[in-house]
Design an enzyme around this catalytic site. Sequence first.
Site, short mmCIF file in Angstrom:
data_model
loop_
_atom_site.label_atom_id
_atom_site.label_comp_id
_atom_site.label_asym_id
_atom_site.label_seq_id
_atom_site.Cartn_x
_atom_site.Cartn_y
_atom_site.Cartn_z
N GLU A 35 41.15 39.59 33.91
CA GLU A 35 40.21 38.68 33.07
C GLU A 35 39.78 37.67 33.36
OE1 GLU A 35 43.17 40.34 32.26
OE2 GLU A 35 43.07 41.45 30.44
N HIS A 37 38.56 36.77 36.44
CA HIS A 37 37.36 37.26 37.13
C HIS A 37 36.29 37.72 36.30
CE1 HIS A 37 40.55 38.23 40.41
NE2 HIS A 37 39.80 37.43 41.05
N GLN A 61 41.83 33.59 56.13
CA GLN A 61 42.30 32.62 55.12
C GLN A 61 43.98 32.79 54.98
OE1 GLN A 61 39.50 33.71 51.77
NE2 GLN A 61 41.42 33.41 50.58
N ARG A 187 48.06 37.94 42.02
CA ARG A 187 49.38 37.90 42.61
C ARG A 187 50.45 37.94 41.46
NH1 ARG A 187 46.93 34.32 46.36
NH2 ARG A 187 47.22 35.24 48.56
#
Length: 281
Positions: A35, A37, A61, A187
Site C-alpha cells: 500500500e 507503493h 545497493q 521486508r
Amino acid sequence: MNIVNTIKDVKLIIKKWKDENLSIGYVPTMGYLHEGHASLIKKAREENDKVIVSIFVNPIQFGPKEDYSIYPRDLVKDSSLCEKFEVDLIFNPETSEMYPNKIYSHVNVDILTQNLCGEKRPGHFQGVCTVLTKFFNILNPTKAYFGEKDAQQLAVVKKMVEDLNFPIEIIGCPIIREEDGLAKSSRNAYLNKQERKSALILNKSLKEALNALESGEKNSNNIRDIIVSKLNKEPLAKIDYVSIVDSITLQSVEKIQSSILVAIAVYIGKTRLIDNFTFKL
C-alpha cells in the site's frame, strides 16, 4: 498496461509520449509492492498523463552480507497492483540489461550520506544514486515519487537532482502504516508472528519521543534516551541506530531549534526495519 524488459523498447515508448508532449510520473521500486507503493502510484496518476513503475532489485545497493539474494519478488502480484492503479508501463529489466558490463562509473552524494543508513550501510547510497541516475536518463520522467519512510534517501535524491541539473521534480509522499502503526515495508514479509508483534516497538518508541517534543523537550540526547529506553524493553529488538538530525542537512543536532528528523533503524530478529518522523518547532 505494458510490461517492458529492455532499455531499447522502453525508450521507444518514452519518445512517443514525449513527442505527444505528455507528462510522465515515475515510481522507482524494487518490487514486492504494498500500500505504500500504491500511495506513490496514486499520487503519480493524479499528477501526470502517463505513469511508469520500475521493478528492479538493484544489486549494487546491497552489501555483501545483506538480503539481495532473498529479497522478496512477485511480479504477478506486482503487475496486478499496478493494473489496479492504472499504471501505463512497468519497466522490469534484468540485471544484465542494467549492468551489461562491469560498472566503473558511480554517483555519490557527500555529507548527506554520512549518518543514518549511509553510515550503517557503506556503499548503499552510491548504489541507489547510480541506479536512479541510469533510470532518470532512460525514462526521462517529469516527476519522480519517493516515500518519506526512506527519509534519507529522499533527501539524497533531491540533492542529487539539484546538483546534477536533472529536469525532474522529486515528490515526497507520507509514510503509509498498518492499522496497528507499523510502517509498510516489503521486508515486513520476513517477520514471523512474534516478530511482527515485536516490530510495533518502533512506532511506539517514536510516539513517546514525539510526545516529549510536543511537551517542550529540546535536548536531543533526552529524546534519544526516551527512544532507546523504549526499544530496549523489547527482547527481540536490537538497535542499529537512533538519530536526531537536521531535516535538511541530516547532520546531528544537540539542541532542537528548527526542523528535525528523528530516525531509527532496528533489527527485529534478523530483519532490519526503519521508521522516522519530522518535527518542526
